[in-house]
Design an enzyme around this catalytic site. Structure first.
Site, PDB file in Angstrom:
ATOM      1  N   ASP A 141       0.818  -1.133  -0.020  1.00 46.90           N
ATOM      2  CA  ASP A 141      -0.020   0.096  -0.172  1.00 46.90           C
ATOM      3  C   ASP A 141       0.889   1.206   0.000  1.00 46.90           C
ATOM      4  O   ASP A 141       0.497   2.277   0.577  1.00 46.90           O
ATOM      5  CB  ASP A 141      -0.803   0.017   1.064  1.00 46.90           C
ATOM      6  CG  ASP A 141      -2.158   0.940   1.166  1.00 46.90           C
ATOM      7  OD1 ASP A 141      -2.480   1.298   1.996  1.00 46.90           O
ATOM      8  OD2 ASP A 141      -2.270   1.585  -0.050  1.00 46.90           O
ATOM      9  N   LYS A 144       2.722   3.594  -5.698  1.00 50.33           N
ATOM     10  CA  LYS A 144       2.202   2.594  -6.542  1.00 50.33           C
ATOM     11  C   LYS A 144       3.321   2.153  -7.483  1.00 50.33           C
ATOM     12  O   LYS A 144       3.249   1.044  -8.051  1.00 50.33           O
ATOM     13  CB  LYS A 144       0.993   2.903  -7.459  1.00 50.33           C
ATOM     14  CG  LYS A 144      -0.188   3.468  -6.413  1.00 50.33           C
ATOM     15  CD  LYS A 144      -0.402   2.680  -5.296  1.00 50.33           C
ATOM     16  CE  LYS A 144      -0.965   3.419  -3.903  1.00 50.33           C
ATOM     17  NZ  LYS A 144      -0.929   2.589  -2.703  1.00 50.33           N
ATOM     18  N   ASP A 169      -3.236  -3.071  -2.635  1.00 53.23           N
ATOM     19  CA  ASP A 169      -4.466  -1.856  -2.562  1.00 53.23           C
ATOM     20  C   ASP A 169      -4.208  -1.088  -3.957  1.00 53.23           C
ATOM     21  O   ASP A 169      -3.044  -1.292  -4.337  1.00 53.23           O
ATOM     22  CB  ASP A 169      -4.146  -1.062  -1.229  1.00 53.23           C
ATOM     23  CG  ASP A 169      -5.380  -0.149  -1.232  1.00 53.23           C
ATOM     24  OD1 ASP A 169      -5.512   0.880  -0.661  1.00 53.23           O
ATOM     25  OD2 ASP A 169      -6.330  -0.578  -1.573  1.00 53.23           O
ATOM     26  N   ASN A 170      -5.115  -0.430  -4.278  1.00 49.23           N
ATOM     27  CA  ASN A 170      -5.144   0.662  -5.407  1.00 49.23           C
ATOM     28  C   ASN A 170      -5.032   0.202  -6.826  1.00 49.23           C
ATOM     29  O   ASN A 170      -4.357   0.839  -7.262  1.00 49.23           O
ATOM     30  CB  ASN A 170      -4.318   1.591  -4.816  1.00 49.23           C
ATOM     31  CG  ASN A 170      -4.540   2.252  -3.574  1.00 49.23           C
ATOM     32  OD1 ASN A 170      -3.677   2.055  -2.576  1.00 49.23           O
ATOM     33  ND2 ASN A 170      -5.789   2.609  -3.331  1.00 49.23           N
ATOM     34  N   GLU A 199     -11.214   4.187  -0.820  1.00 53.67           N
ATOM     35  CA  GLU A 199     -11.738   4.716   0.503  1.00 53.67           C
ATOM     36  C   GLU A 199     -12.635   5.849   0.452  1.00 53.67           C
ATOM     37  O   GLU A 199     -12.367   7.015   0.172  1.00 53.67           O
ATOM     38  CB  GLU A 199     -10.405   4.716   1.479  1.00 53.67           C
ATOM     39  CG  GLU A 199      -9.431   5.599   0.868  1.00 53.67           C
ATOM     40  CD  GLU A 199      -8.280   4.941   0.085  1.00 53.67           C
ATOM     41  OE1 GLU A 199      -8.727   3.920  -0.613  1.00 53.67           O
ATOM     42  OE2 GLU A 199      -7.043   5.375   0.109  1.00 53.67           O
TER      43      GLU A 199
HETATM   44  C1  LIG Z   1       9.135   2.664  -1.060  1.00 54.17           C
HETATM   45  C2  LIG Z   1       8.479   3.092   0.225  1.00 54.17           C
HETATM   46  N1  LIG Z   1       9.126   2.566   1.327  1.00 54.17           N
HETATM   47  C3  LIG Z   1       8.517   2.758   2.490  1.00 54.17           C
HETATM   48  N2  LIG Z   1       7.525   3.499   2.647  1.00 54.17           N
HETATM   49  C4  LIG Z   1       6.908   4.013   1.759  1.00 54.17           C
HETATM   50  C5  LIG Z   1       7.321   3.971   0.471  1.00 54.17           C
HETATM   51  N3  LIG Z   1       6.690   4.557  -0.541  1.00 54.17           N
HETATM   52  C6  LIG Z   1       5.714   5.226   0.212  1.00 54.17           C
HETATM   53  N4  LIG Z   1       5.975   5.037   1.425  1.00 54.17           N
HETATM   54  C7  LIG Z   1       4.952   5.481   2.505  1.00 54.17           C
HETATM   55  O1  LIG Z   1       3.721   4.724   2.244  1.00 54.17           O
HETATM   56  C8  LIG Z   1       2.696   5.832   2.254  1.00 54.17           C
HETATM   57  C9  LIG Z   1       2.301   6.272   0.749  1.00 54.17           C
HETATM   58  C10 LIG Z   1       1.453   5.423   0.240  1.00 54.17           C
HETATM   59  C11 LIG Z   1       1.032   5.734  -1.260  1.00 54.17           C
HETATM   60  N5  LIG Z   1      -0.405   5.701  -1.289  1.00 54.17           N
HETATM   61  C12 LIG Z   1      -1.026   6.286  -2.246  1.00 54.17           C
HETATM   62  O2  LIG Z   1      -0.675   7.182  -2.886  1.00 54.17           O
HETATM   63  C13 LIG Z   1      -2.589   6.207  -2.224  1.00 54.17           C
HETATM   64  C14 LIG Z   1      -3.221   7.191  -2.899  1.00 54.17           C
HETATM   65  C15 LIG Z   1      -4.652   7.133  -3.157  1.00 54.17           C
HETATM   66  C16 LIG Z   1      -5.176   8.039  -3.882  1.00 54.17           C
HETATM   67  C17 LIG Z   1      -6.409   7.905  -4.717  1.00 54.17           C
HETATM   68  C18 LIG Z   1      -7.176   8.785  -5.259  1.00 54.17           C
HETATM   69  C19 LIG Z   1      -6.727  10.225  -5.296  1.00 54.17           C
HETATM   70  F1  LIG Z   1      -7.378  11.163  -6.050  1.00 54.17           F
HETATM   71  C20 LIG Z   1      -5.772  10.613  -4.362  1.00 54.17           C
HETATM   72  C21 LIG Z   1      -4.982   9.516  -3.808  1.00 54.17           C
HETATM   73  C22 LIG Z   1      -5.418   6.181  -2.335  1.00 54.17           C
HETATM   74  C23 LIG Z   1      -4.822   5.156  -1.635  1.00 54.17           C
HETATM   75  O3  LIG Z   1      -5.310   4.223  -0.940  1.00 54.17           O
HETATM   76  C24 LIG Z   1      -3.278   5.348  -1.481  1.00 54.17           C
HETATM   77  O4  LIG Z   1      -2.669   4.165  -0.882  1.00 54.17           O
HETATM   78  C25 LIG Z   1       3.477   7.125   3.071  1.00 54.17           C
HETATM   79  C26 LIG Z   1       4.784   7.093   2.542  1.00 54.17           C
HETATM   80  O5  LIG Z   1       5.777   7.599   3.056  1.00 54.17           O
HETATM   81 MG   LIG Z   2      -3.861   2.663  -0.594  1.00 56.47          MG
END
Ligand SMILES: Cc1ncnc2c1ncn2[C@@H]1O[C@H](/C=C/CNC(=O)c2cc(-c3ccc(F)cc3)cc(O)c2O)C[C@H]1O
Ligand SMILES: [Mg+2]
Length: 214
Positions: A141, A144, A169-170, A199
């Protein structure tokens, strides 16, 4: 300075959720996202699907990629048997701080280890740092465009065994097209798509379950 959305989410949990009750933490976050501010937690509809897959797998080792505020971490941890090893990876230190407090409010701090860092760096360290040979269940999650490189990393590091379950997810919104193409065209995975919605919205989204065949 202005607070962040994760910080406001944490405040809502501390104000509205009963300490030691995972269900009330989950409800407080869902309420906050439905009535105050949308946030990218897996949410209640997809969360119920997550719950059913975790319950079905009944894993001894679990990895989550992208802790964010710990909502899905709490959903997963509350279902695990005692002695299960559960690790969640998050590279934003501010998110780590919020997630640890939300997980602690649910009383689940002893069930899960929140590790700060990038999945690309940490996945190869799973064996040496945590003594984990293979994962029974993995929840993807995070960013992406990291789903595909990370599943390949799991294969290269020998972290999957026959029957390991990955849940992503997603896969529709925002989407993970390269990941979907990979698992659906690979003879090494058996896949199932769970249709749902983004969500807290009516937008189409879904989860992809992939079982590693060895
Ligand atoms: C490589 C890596 N390693 C460790 N942590 C990592 C990582 N890449 C991101 N993360 C961490 O996970 C989190 C990021 C998650 C990314 N999830 C998303 O970008 C995401 C975006 C949406 C979304 C849908 C429609 C829209 F209009 C806007 C947004 C919905 C979701 O359920 C999501 O998970 C926070 C970040 O610090
Ligand atoms: Mg998600």
């Amino acid at each position: 300075t202005r607070s962040t959305r994760p910080q406001r989410m944490l405040k809502a949990v501390q104000k509205n959720a009963t300490k030691g009750s995972p269900e009330s933490v989950i409800s407080a976050i869902d309420y906050f996202c439905k009535h105050s501010e949308w946030a990218m937690n897996v949410g209640d509809e997809k969360g119920s699907i997550l719950d059913s897959v975790v319950t079905e797998v009944n894993p001894s080792t679990v990895l989550e990629l992208g802790t964010y505020c710990g909502y899905s971490t709490v959903r997963i941890a509350r279902l695990l048997s005692p002695g299960t090893k559960f690790i969640t990876l998050e590279f934003n230190p501010a998110n780590v701080t919020v997630a640890r407090q939300i997980i602690a409010h649910a009383g689940l701090q002893d069930k899960v280890t929140v590790v700060e860092g990038s999945s690309g760096d940490l996945i190869p360290q799973m064996k040496e740092r945590f003594g984990i040979t293979t994962f029974d269940f993995i929840f993807l999650d995070h960013w992406k465009d990291r789903y595909l490189p990370d599943i390949k990393l799991f294969e290269e590091c020998g972290l999957l065994r026959k029957g390991s379950v990955l849940l992503a997810d997603n896969v529709i919104c925002p989407g993970a097209p390269e990941y979907l193409e990979y698992v659906r065209n690979s003879p090494r995975y058996e896949n199932r798509y769970y249709p749902a919605h983004l969500e807290y919205t009516k937008v189409e989204d879904g989860l992809e379950k992939s079982v590693f065949l060895g």
